[in-house]
Motif scaffolding. Structure first.
Motif, PDB file in Angstrom:
ATOM      1  N   ASN A 122       0.841  -1.200   0.000  1.00  0.00           N
ATOM      2  CA  ASN A 122       0.000   0.000   0.000  1.00  0.00           C
ATOM      3  C   ASN A 122       0.880   1.256   0.000  1.00  0.00           C
ATOM      4  OD1 ASN A 122      -1.506   2.070   2.195  1.00  0.00           O
ATOM      5  ND2 ASN A 122      -2.722   1.372   0.476  1.00  0.00           N
ATOM      6  N   LYS A 123       1.316   1.675  -1.216  1.00  0.00           N
ATOM      7  CA  LYS A 123       2.253   2.794  -1.293  1.00  0.00           C
ATOM      8  C   LYS A 123       1.615   4.100  -0.846  1.00  0.00           C
ATOM      9  CE  LYS A 123       2.480   1.688  -5.645  1.00  0.00           C
ATOM     10  NZ  LYS A 123       3.010   1.458  -6.952  1.00  0.00           N
ATOM     11  N   GLU A 124       0.279   4.214  -0.987  1.00  0.00           N
ATOM     12  CA  GLU A 124      -0.378   5.482  -0.643  1.00  0.00           C
ATOM     13  C   GLU A 124      -0.200   5.816   0.833  1.00  0.00           C
ATOM     14  OE1 GLU A 124      -1.745   3.030  -2.389  1.00  0.00           O
ATOM     15  OE2 GLU A 124      -2.571   3.827  -4.267  1.00  0.00           O
ATOM     16  N   ILE A 147       6.942  -4.714  -1.043  1.00  0.00           N
ATOM     17  CA  ILE A 147       6.674  -5.693  -2.106  1.00  0.00           C
ATOM     18  C   ILE A 147       6.284  -5.021  -3.417  1.00  0.00           C
ATOM     19  CG2 ILE A 147       6.238  -7.787  -0.798  1.00  0.00           C
ATOM     20  CD1 ILE A 147       3.324  -7.234  -0.695  1.00  0.00           C
ATOM     21  N   ASP A 148       6.253  -3.683  -3.415  1.00  0.00           N
ATOM     22  CA  ASP A 148       6.177  -2.996  -4.700  1.00  0.00           C
ATOM     23  C   ASP A 148       7.431  -3.475  -5.462  1.00  0.00           C
ATOM     24  OD1 ASP A 148       5.574  -1.240  -6.692  1.00  0.00           O
ATOM     25  OD2 ASP A 148       5.423   0.526  -5.399  1.00  0.00           O
ATOM     26  N   SER A 149       7.275  -3.891  -6.729  1.00  0.00           N
ATOM     27  CA  SER A 149       8.371  -4.612  -7.396  1.00  0.00           C
ATOM     28  C   SER A 149       9.673  -3.813  -7.456  1.00  0.00           C
ATOM     29  CB  SER A 149       7.949  -5.048  -8.795  1.00  0.00           C
ATOM     30  OG  SER A 149       7.603  -3.924  -9.561  1.00  0.00           O
ATOM     31  N   GLU A 150       9.567  -2.508  -7.747  1.00  0.00           N
ATOM     32  CA  GLU A 150      10.788  -1.682  -7.868  1.00  0.00           C
ATOM     33  C   GLU A 150      11.479  -1.552  -6.512  1.00  0.00           C
ATOM     34  OE1 GLU A 150       7.789  -0.908  -8.746  1.00  0.00           O
ATOM     35  OE2 GLU A 150       7.806  -0.637 -10.921  1.00  0.00           O
ATOM     36  N   HIS A 151      10.681  -1.386  -5.475  1.00  0.00           N
ATOM     37  CA  HIS A 151      11.243  -1.176  -4.135  1.00  0.00           C
ATOM     38  C   HIS A 151      11.788  -2.464  -3.567  1.00  0.00           C
ATOM     39  CE1 HIS A 151       8.559   1.964  -5.254  1.00  0.00           C
ATOM     40  NE2 HIS A 151       9.212   2.770  -4.442  1.00  0.00           N
ATOM     41  N   VAL A 215       1.754   8.695 -12.907  1.00  0.00           N
ATOM     42  CA  VAL A 215       1.679   9.147 -11.508  1.00  0.00           C
ATOM     43  C   VAL A 215       2.212   8.048 -10.591  1.00  0.00           C
ATOM     44  CG1 VAL A 215       0.116   9.788  -9.614  1.00  0.00           C
ATOM     45  CG2 VAL A 215      -0.231  10.757 -11.886  1.00  0.00           C
ATOM     46  N   ASN A 216       1.992   6.786 -10.979  1.00  0.00           N
ATOM     47  CA  ASN A 216       2.484   5.669 -10.161  1.00  0.00           C
ATOM     48  C   ASN A 216       3.978   5.823  -9.867  1.00  0.00           C
ATOM     49  OD1 ASN A 216       2.292   3.046  -8.868  1.00  0.00           O
ATOM     50  ND2 ASN A 216       3.431   2.267 -10.614  1.00  0.00           N
ATOM     51  N   LYS A 217       4.740   6.200 -10.892  1.00  0.00           N
ATOM     52  CA  LYS A 217       6.194   6.309 -10.696  1.00  0.00           C
ATOM     53  C   LYS A 217       6.518   7.440  -9.735  1.00  0.00           C
ATOM     54  CE  LYS A 217       7.373   3.419 -12.224  1.00  0.00           C
ATOM     55  NZ  LYS A 217       7.590   2.065 -11.641  1.00  0.00           N
ATOM     56  N   CYS A 218       5.701   8.489  -9.751  1.00  0.00           N
ATOM     57  CA  CYS A 218       5.917   9.623  -8.852  1.00  0.00           C
ATOM     58  C   CYS A 218       5.586   9.223  -7.412  1.00  0.00           C
ATOM     59  CB  CYS A 218       5.078  10.813  -9.309  1.00  0.00           C
ATOM     60  SG  CYS A 218       5.564  11.329 -10.969  1.00  0.00           S
ATOM     61  N   LEU A 219       4.508   8.450  -7.255  1.00  0.00           N
ATOM     62  CA  LEU A 219       4.190   7.925  -5.921  1.00  0.00           C
ATOM     63  C   LEU A 219       5.343   7.032  -5.448  1.00  0.00           C
ATOM     64  CD1 LEU A 219       0.444   6.887  -6.515  1.00  0.00           C
ATOM     65  CD2 LEU A 219       1.213   8.844  -5.159  1.00  0.00           C
ATOM     66  N   GLU A 220       5.911   6.277  -6.387  1.00  0.00           N
ATOM     67  CA  GLU A 220       6.995   5.340  -6.029  1.00  0.00           C
ATOM     68  C   GLU A 220       8.277   6.069  -5.635  1.00  0.00           C
ATOM     69  OE1 GLU A 220       7.355   2.353  -9.057  1.00  0.00           O
ATOM     70  OE2 GLU A 220       5.497   1.364  -8.430  1.00  0.00           O
ATOM     71  N   LEU A 221       8.502   7.228  -6.257  1.00  0.00           N
ATOM     72  CA  LEU A 221       9.674   8.030  -5.874  1.00  0.00           C
ATOM     73  C   LEU A 221       9.547   8.454  -4.409  1.00  0.00           C
ATOM     74  CD1 LEU A 221      12.188   9.802  -6.534  1.00  0.00           C
ATOM     75  CD2 LEU A 221      10.628  11.515  -7.423  1.00  0.00           C
TER      76      LEU A 221
END
Ligand code: MG
Length: 385
Positions: A122-124, A147-151, A215-221
């Motif tokens: 839950n990245k949010e 468990i977000d794949s990039e992280h 936007v997903n990538k920005c949330l991930e940053l």
């Protein structure tokens, strides 16, 4: 045997988690799940895994479930206190936080106080409450494994890292989604079906739209900044359409460690569940023969989005709440076919910029700002329709 509590069990990450648990039954037991309204899927999970508890906030779902599952040993619970009690129960070893959106904040905050292991999808919750969540987890000795794949890829690339001083750069890759190569102007006419049709990943609708808008990538940053406790300037966003390399860490000695796999959420979940041990799962092996990997810069006409995310990283406070709430409202409006896809960007711009965001961050102020921002975003949406 580790007992797992899976929050958001009927969603896409929930399904991938259940696959890994099923393939490693000797190590993991599904102790409890929570879900919202997908009763059919919940019944299947009860039949396959016989968890001790199943929770839903949705009264109608609870009633249906009780009717369907009278013959099973699973106990149906449906109020907030019951879920709280389940989260803190000594029997639970690992909590998977896989509820989508702001709705996952409350349970993630509760889980952070348990001293258990949280697998965070839950990245949010980290975007809006990173300044509270990370210190809370530290205070209670709770370990948060992404468990977000990039992280999770960064987590693996950092496995042999002794000090953050050794890190020179972290690259977060982005597939570019279904609209790779299209300008914002070309996004005026795309359809909901096209936006949901991600080329590499099969995911829930909210994250699919976020991937299509970038936007997903920005949330991930923002997520990465908090998870790895590094300044935003360490992170670069790079488009990598094949989604084979999930992240790259470059060290000060010039070496770079990349994490590769076919795009499949069971891979990061297996890593996180086992806490970096290697547990066996069924996977589709990579075939390097003829595999072409390509990379390109984050699109120039979306740099304003990246800038917003970097502002959130640098300013903290309630900026993440505003960014997230404006985006959730925009995504919901697009999913309801109320706005054009490209309106997502106008809503973000018009809601985020020029807003007075206090640095005072408490759970109450997050909920207040979330509510206020949603009201403001609604007005913008109404002006567009
Ligand atoms: Mg991701």
């Amino acid at each position: 045997m580790k007992n797992i509590l899976l929050l958001g069990g009927t969603g896409s990450v929930g399904s991938s988690s259940l696959k890994v648990i099923h393939q490693n039954k000797n190590e993991f037991n599904l102790y409890g799940i929570s879900f919202d309204n997908n009763v059919d899927r919940a019944v299947e999970i009860i039949k396959d895994f016989s968890p001790n508890f199943i929770h839903t906030n949705n009264e109608e779902s609870a009633k249906k479930l009780e009717k369907e599952c009278g013959n099973f040993d699973t106990q149906v619970i449906f109020n907030k206190d019951d879920l709280q009690n389940l989260i803190v129960k000594d029997d639970v070893d690992i909590i998977i936080s896989a509820i989508s959106g702001f709705a996952g904040l409350e349970t993630t905050m509760s889980a952070a106080k348990t001293g258990k292991t949280i697998l965070l999808a839950n990245k949010e919750s980290i975007v809006v409450a990173g300044d509270l969540l990370m210190p809370l987890a530290k205070k209670y000795n709770t370990s948060i494994i992404p468990i977000d794949s990039e992280h999770n890829a960064i987590h693996q690339c950092l496995a042999s890292c002794k000090s953050s001083k050794d890190i020179s750069k972290v690259i977060i890759t982005a597939s570019g989604g279904p609209f790779l190569g299209k300008s914002i102007g070309e996004l005026d006419t795309v359809t909901l079906e096209q936006a949901l049709n991600h080329p590499n990943w099969s995911m829930g609708s909210k994250i699919s739209i976020d991937s299509a808008s970038l936007v997903n990538k920005c949330l991930e940053l923002i997520e990465a900044k908090y998870l790895f406790d590094l300044q935003e300037s360490f992170f670069d966003l790079v488009i990598h359409p094949q989604s084979i390399i999930h992240s790259v860490v470059t060290y000060v000695d010039g070496s770079s460690i990349a994490h590769m796999s076919n795009p499949d959420m069971t891979v990061p979940i297996a890593n996180a569940l086992s806490n970096n041990r290697k547990i066996p799962i069924q996977f589709n092996p990579m075939d390097l023969n003829g595999l072409n990997l390509s990379f390109e810069a984050f699109p120039k006409d979306r740099l304003f989005l990246e800038k917003m995310a970097r502002d959130v990283c640098n300013e903290g406070g309630l900026t993440g709440t505003v960014f997230n709430a404006a985006n959730e409202m925009a995504v919901t409006a697009f999913l309801n076919k109320e706005i054009k896809f490209s309106d997502i960007y106008s809503i973000l711009n018009r809601t985020f910029n020029g807003k007075d965001m206090s640095k005072d961050i408490e759970l109450e102020s997050i909920y207040e700002m979330d509510k206020e921002t949603r009201k403001q975003a609604k007005k913008v949406i109404e002006s567009l329709t």
